[in-house]
Design a protein around this motif. Structure first.
Motif, mmCIF file in Angstrom:
data_model
loop_
_atom_site.group_PDB
_atom_site.id
_atom_site.type_symbol
_atom_site.label_atom_id
_atom_site.label_comp_id
_atom_site.label_asym_id
_atom_site.label_seq_id
_atom_site.Cartn_x
_atom_site.Cartn_y
_atom_site.Cartn_z
ATOM 1 N N ARG A 54 0.829 -1.206 0.000
ATOM 2 C CA ARG A 54 0.000 0.000 0.000
ATOM 3 C C ARG A 54 0.865 1.257 0.000
ATOM 4 O O ARG A 54 0.587 2.221 -0.729
ATOM 5 N N MET A 55 1.928 1.257 0.779
ATOM 6 C CA MET A 55 2.786 2.436 0.869
ATOM 7 C C MET A 55 3.618 2.629 -0.393
ATOM 8 O O MET A 55 4.045 3.746 -0.698
ATOM 9 N N ASP A 57 2.534 2.506 -3.322
ATOM 10 C CA ASP A 57 1.691 3.120 -4.353
ATOM 11 C C ASP A 57 1.261 4.538 -4.006
ATOM 12 O O ASP A 57 0.391 5.099 -4.655
ATOM 13 N N ILE A 58 1.866 5.122 -2.965
ATOM 14 C CA ILE A 58 1.500 6.474 -2.557
ATOM 15 C C ILE A 58 2.710 7.386 -2.675
ATOM 16 O O ILE A 58 3.834 6.913 -2.875
ATOM 17 N N PRO A 59 2.537 8.708 -2.584
ATOM 18 C CA PRO A 59 3.675 9.615 -2.713
ATOM 19 C C PRO A 59 4.775 9.295 -1.710
ATOM 20 O O PRO A 59 4.551 8.655 -0.678
ATOM 21 N N THR A 62 4.072 12.243 3.121
ATOM 22 C CA THR A 62 2.930 13.128 3.296
ATOM 23 C C THR A 62 3.428 14.568 3.306
ATOM 24 O O THR A 62 4.614 14.810 3.520
ATOM 25 N N THR A 181 11.541 15.101 -0.621
ATOM 26 C CA THR A 181 10.734 14.374 -1.610
ATOM 27 C C THR A 181 10.867 14.972 -3.004
ATOM 28 O O THR A 181 10.519 14.318 -3.990
ATOM 29 N N ARG A 202 6.884 7.671 3.326
ATOM 30 C CA ARG A 202 5.926 6.605 3.027
ATOM 31 C C ARG A 202 6.505 5.612 2.012
ATOM 32 O O ARG A 202 6.488 4.415 2.229
ATOM 33 N N ASN A 203 7.016 6.123 0.902
ATOM 34 C CA ASN A 203 7.515 5.255 -0.164
ATOM 35 C C ASN A 203 9.032 5.118 -0.008
ATOM 36 O O ASN A 203 9.807 5.861 -0.610
#
Length: 346
Positions: A54-55, A57-59, A62, A181, A202-203
């Motif tokens: 799940r992580m 597939d996210i930016p 945050t 990021t 996150r990623n």
């Protein structure tokens, strides 16, 4: 580290004694971990892998502005109240014979440099440099090293630049206000170090891919994170989310799964009791100068919000302290991971 959701602000507003708050935290931590560990190893592993997918597939992270506003862009003088002289806002090390925060800061800084394989003359990137504890230690201890420090807090930039001047190392310490990021390195580094910043990513695969481009072929990455022994999770309503929006608790083995671009060289554990003792030192120093801290925060936020923020800091330190001494420091602990770039196949 998130305890089971409690109405912490309401509890603190009633003037609840610290001893009672500690009991409430211990009960909440036990309840939270009981739920997270339910189902045994099979369920925990499946949940961990599902979270990784799940992580991925996210930016990369945050948005950083809320956390910065809540925490890192507060007046520097507020942090000087409770941190030690090196302004290390991360776990310190309390080996046998060391009981004061001043020596504990130096002990952890020396250990991190040793495990990172720091050598004089290297180019070093400090990701999430905080108040410059590690960056300035490297510049003082390795007189030919050049350090590029990255932070998303303008207050921290000003502090580190000023301290570098005072210590006579300003020609070898560059401080940049940037969002990791979206940042790209101006050149390659022999060492990249990051202390308790990866918890806000996150990623992780995406960040490690970027770092692999920032390292020289013989370079290394050193990462310190605060982790749980076996489970990984995102925070849920606690003092953590109030002060550290976007935070994440990895498992101790989390980064062993991210070796596509960097290869793990070393992975060591530091008992959570060191973080427990760090938080206790911060609490003691904050309590001793509570009125001064309240004046600084009420001047920054206004009376009501300033008192609320100060109460949240105390709750966060109490929660972190009790979490890190839970199960004698074996539940929440520190991991030190060292990576090197992967070599192309011969």
């Amino acid at each position: 580290m998130s305890a089971h959701p409690l109405d912490l602000e309401r509890i603190a507003a009633r003037g609840t004694p610290d001893a009672v708050l500690r009991v409430l935290f211990r009960l909440a931590i036990a309840d939270s971990l009981r739920a997270r560990l339910a189902g045994g190893a099979e369920v925990q592993q499946a949940s961990k892998l599902a979270l990784m997918r799940r992580m991925a597939d996210i930016p990369l992270a945050t948005p950083t502005d809320p956390a910065s506003h809540q925490h890192y862009d507060l007046p520097c003088d507020f942090y000087r109240i409770f941190l030690g002289p090196r302004m290390v806002y991360s776990a310190c090390l309390f080996p046998e014979g060391i009981g004061e925060i001043e020596a504990a800061e130096e002990a952890m800084l020396a250990l991190m440099c040793s495990r990172a394989g720091l050598e004089d003359g290297q180019a070093v990137l400090d990701l999430g440099c905080g108040w410059g504890g590690l960056s300035l230690h490297i510049a003082r201890s390795y007189p030919r090293c050049r350090v590029h420090a990255l932070t998303n807090s303008s207050q921290q930039v000003g502090w580190v630049v000023g301290r570098a001047r005072e210590l006579g190392v300003a020609d070898r310490v560059t401080v940049e206000l940037a969002d990791v990021t979206r940042w790209e390195a101006p050149h390659r580094f022999d060492r990249v170090v990051s202390v308790e910043m990866f918890e806000y990513i996150r990623n992780h695969a995406a960040l490690l891919r970027s770092i692999s481009r920032w390292l020289t072929p013989a370079g290394r990455l050193f990462v310190q994170v605060l982790a749980h022994r076996s489970v990984a999770y995102l925070p849920e309503g606690s003092a953590d989310t109030a002060l550290f929006s976007g935070g994440f608790t990895p498992s101790a083995d989390w980064f062993l799964y991210f070796q596509d671009d960097l290869r793990l060289l070393d992975h060591q554990i530091v008992s959570g009791l060191h973080y427990h003792r760090t938080c206790e030192a911060w609490l003691s120093r904050l309590d001793a100068r509570w009125d001064e801290a309240e004046a600084l925060l009420t001047g920054h936020f206004g009376a009501e919000e300033g008192r609320r923020q100060l109460a949240l800091f105390k709750l966060f330190f109490l929660n972190s302290s009790e979490s890190c001494r839970f199960e004698d420091g074996d539940a929440y602990l520190l991991t030190h991971s060292v990576f090197e770039p992967r070599r192309p196949p011969a």
